[in-house]
Design an enzyme around this catalytic site. Structure first.
Site, PDB file in Angstrom:
ATOM      1  CB  SER A 247      -0.703   0.644   1.114  1.00  0.00           C
ATOM      2  OG  SER A 247      -1.805   0.420   0.772  1.00  0.00           O
ATOM      3  CE  LYS A 251      -0.614   5.262  -1.915  1.00  0.00           C
ATOM      4  NZ  LYS A 251      -1.100   4.590  -2.351  1.00  0.00           N
ATOM      5  CG  HIS A 388      -5.646  -2.464   0.888  1.00  0.00           C
ATOM      6  ND1 HIS A 388      -4.892  -1.714  -0.129  1.00  0.00           N
ATOM      7  CD2 HIS A 388      -5.027  -1.529   2.064  1.00  0.00           C
ATOM      8  CE1 HIS A 388      -4.229  -1.147  -0.221  1.00  0.00           C
ATOM      9  NE2 HIS A 388      -3.808  -0.763   1.486  1.00  0.00           N
TER      10      HIS A 388
HETATM   11  C1  GTR Z   1      -5.096   4.426   2.236  1.00  0.00           C
HETATM   12  C2  GTR Z   1      -4.653   5.622   0.723  1.00  0.00           C
HETATM   13  C3  GTR Z   1      -4.245   4.677   0.019  1.00  0.00           C
HETATM   14  C4  GTR Z   1      -3.203   3.298   0.736  1.00  0.00           C
HETATM   15  C5  GTR Z   1      -3.888   3.037   1.899  1.00  0.00           C
HETATM   16  C6  GTR Z   1      -2.899   2.555   3.051  1.00  0.00           C
HETATM   17  O1  GTR Z   1      -6.023   5.436   2.871  1.00  0.00           O
HETATM   18  O2  GTR Z   1      -5.914   5.869   0.509  1.00  0.00           O
HETATM   19  O3  GTR Z   1      -3.751   5.256  -0.558  1.00  0.00           O
HETATM   20  O4  GTR Z   1      -1.807   3.872   0.606  1.00  0.00           O
HETATM   21  O5  GTR Z   1      -4.250   4.043   3.189  1.00  0.00           O
HETATM   22  O6  GTR Z   1      -1.284   2.719   3.233  1.00  0.00           O
HETATM   23  O7  GTR Z   1      -3.206   0.998   3.773  1.00  0.00           O
END
Ligand code: GTR
Length: 408
Positions: A247, A251, A388
């Site tokens: 996540s 990046k 996720h």
């Molecule tokens: C979220 C964000 C995503 C992702 C995620 C994470 O809130 O919108 O871009 O980075 O967090 O890191 O789990």
């Protein structure tokens, strides 16, 4: 994540494939002067530096000139960790500019068998080293109190063990090194003064210049400092270092991999917007949404592309291509629409021409593979069922990918 998706649920988040705008991706091989790259040398001396500069100045920000001191202190060493299968070490990193310092703790497990040098996975955890295992000797992050209230459930040991398949990783002959990402930049805009960013010359707590690095830049830099330490470790094969990020850390992992060629495998797990996903699809999380929710992640220049993805001079297939000829793996989860699985896949697909330039393999079809049918070329990809997260299935794929590239 849930919070962010809920916050935007009422607003203009597009989850409808038929509403993806038609877009033209910025050219991968075409230089700013119009010339099209056709050799590795032209890629490496012209187009690649051009793209790296654009990602630096327009997206992730620029690391300031000047150095800070980094020292390591081995705090614990346990030759019988993980039921005797591994040697566990905890290492304190001190970052200092002579006047001010910050600290971080690395947790490293090295398999006791096979003897000799082993490959390693490097990756940040979100909730502290203590969350990755129930081992009570694992130390808390020095800054955790800044980000979590004293009674927050994240203080509980082992609350993220499902994301860290240590047994499997060790059994397959890999070391694993993790650090709490808050130790490098505690993930709140108001905590910039506690981040490593605040140690560099020219740091000004009251202003941020347009191309100044922020949290993602700092996390990427921090993972390279973990590599510096691993290079001092006799049991670690420093030619076989993989980085895995989930996540927001996916990046940062891609950005670290683009800049530091000591990462020989770069893995993005559900990295979404600002990670593997193509911005121009505007599917799920977008530039506007991410910059509003997380103003401290990307450089200020990046905010000028809010709702204007078509004028951003780069897109994320180019970030992935910067990793070539090293190996890259992108993973998605079917229910993780916020991260745009198709956009993650397509950027891995569109990075292909640079891999082909090196005589390597690219993903050969722009149709997404079925669930649980990983692609294991020089560019890897899978989409799995579920949400996720980082699961055991993800780790199995990463270990297979690493076996393919590190052991054959
Ligand atoms: C979220 C964000 C995503 C992702 C995620 C994470 O809130 O919108 O871009 O980075 O967090 O890191 O789990």
């Amino acid at each position: 994540w849930l919070f962010a998706s809920l916050m935007y649920a009422q607003q203009n988040v597009n989850y409808d494939e038929s509403k993806v705008p038609s877009y033209v991706l910025p050219g991968l091989l075409q230089c700013e002067n119009g010339k099209v790259v056709s050799t590795i040398e032209q890629w490496e001396t012209q187009r690649r530096p051009e793209l790296l500069e654009l990602f630096t100045s327009q997206v992730y920000g620029c690391k300031p000139e000047g150095k800070i001191d980094v020292t390591y202190e081995i705090l614990t060493e346990n030759p019988g960790a993980l039921n005797g299968k591994a040697t566990g070490k905890q290492v304190k990193f001190t970052f200092s500019n002579g006047k001010k310092k910050t600290e971080a703790i690395l947790l490293l497990y090295i398999p006791n068998k096979p003897a000799g040098k082993v490959p390693v996975f490097v990756g940040y955890n979100f909730k502290g080293n203590h969350s990755t295992t129930s081992d009570t000797t694992v130390l808390y992050s020095p800054v955790f109190h800044l980000v979590k209230e004293p009674d927050h459930p994240d203080w509980e040991r082992g609350n993220q063990t499902s994301r860290w398949s240590y047994d499997k990783i060790i059994d397959r002959g890999y070391a694993v090194a993790t650090m709490c990402y808050h130790d490098i930049y505690p993930d709140k805009p108001e905590l910039r003064n506690h981040s490593i960013v605040s140690l560099f010359p020219d740091y000004n707590p009251d202003t941020i210049v347009p191309d100044e690095w922020q949290a993602i830049g700092a996390w990427a830099w921090g993972s390279s400092r973990i590599v510096d330490f691993l290079e001092t470790q006799e049991r670690i094969d420093s030619d076989k270092i993989a980085i895995m990020g989930h996540s927001r850390q996916g990046k940062a992992a891609l950005w670290a991999g683009a800049q530091d060629d000591r990462f020989r495998i770069v893995i993005s797990n559900d990295s979404g917007c600002g990670g593997a996903a193509l911005f121009r699809r505007e599917f799920g999380e977008t530039i506007d949404i991410i910059n509003k929710n997380f103003p401290h992640w990307f450089c200020k220049n990046f905010h000028q592309y809010n709702n204007r993805e078509e004028i951003l001079p780069v897109d994320q297939h180019q970030l992935i291509a910067l990793i070539a000829p090293r190996k890259v793996y992108v993973a998605s989860a079917e229910e993780d629409l916020w991260a745009d699985p198709k956009g993650e896949f397509l950027s891995a697909y569109h990075a292909g021409p640079v891999y082909l330039l090196y005589g390597l393999t690219a993903i050969d079809s722009d149709k997404m593979p079925q669930l649980h049918k990983p692609i294991m070329g020089d560019i890897g990809y899978h989409i799995r069922a579920g949400k996720h997260d980082v699961t055991e299935y993800d780790w199995e794929c990463y270990l297979d990918f690493a076996d393919k590239h590190f052991k054959n």
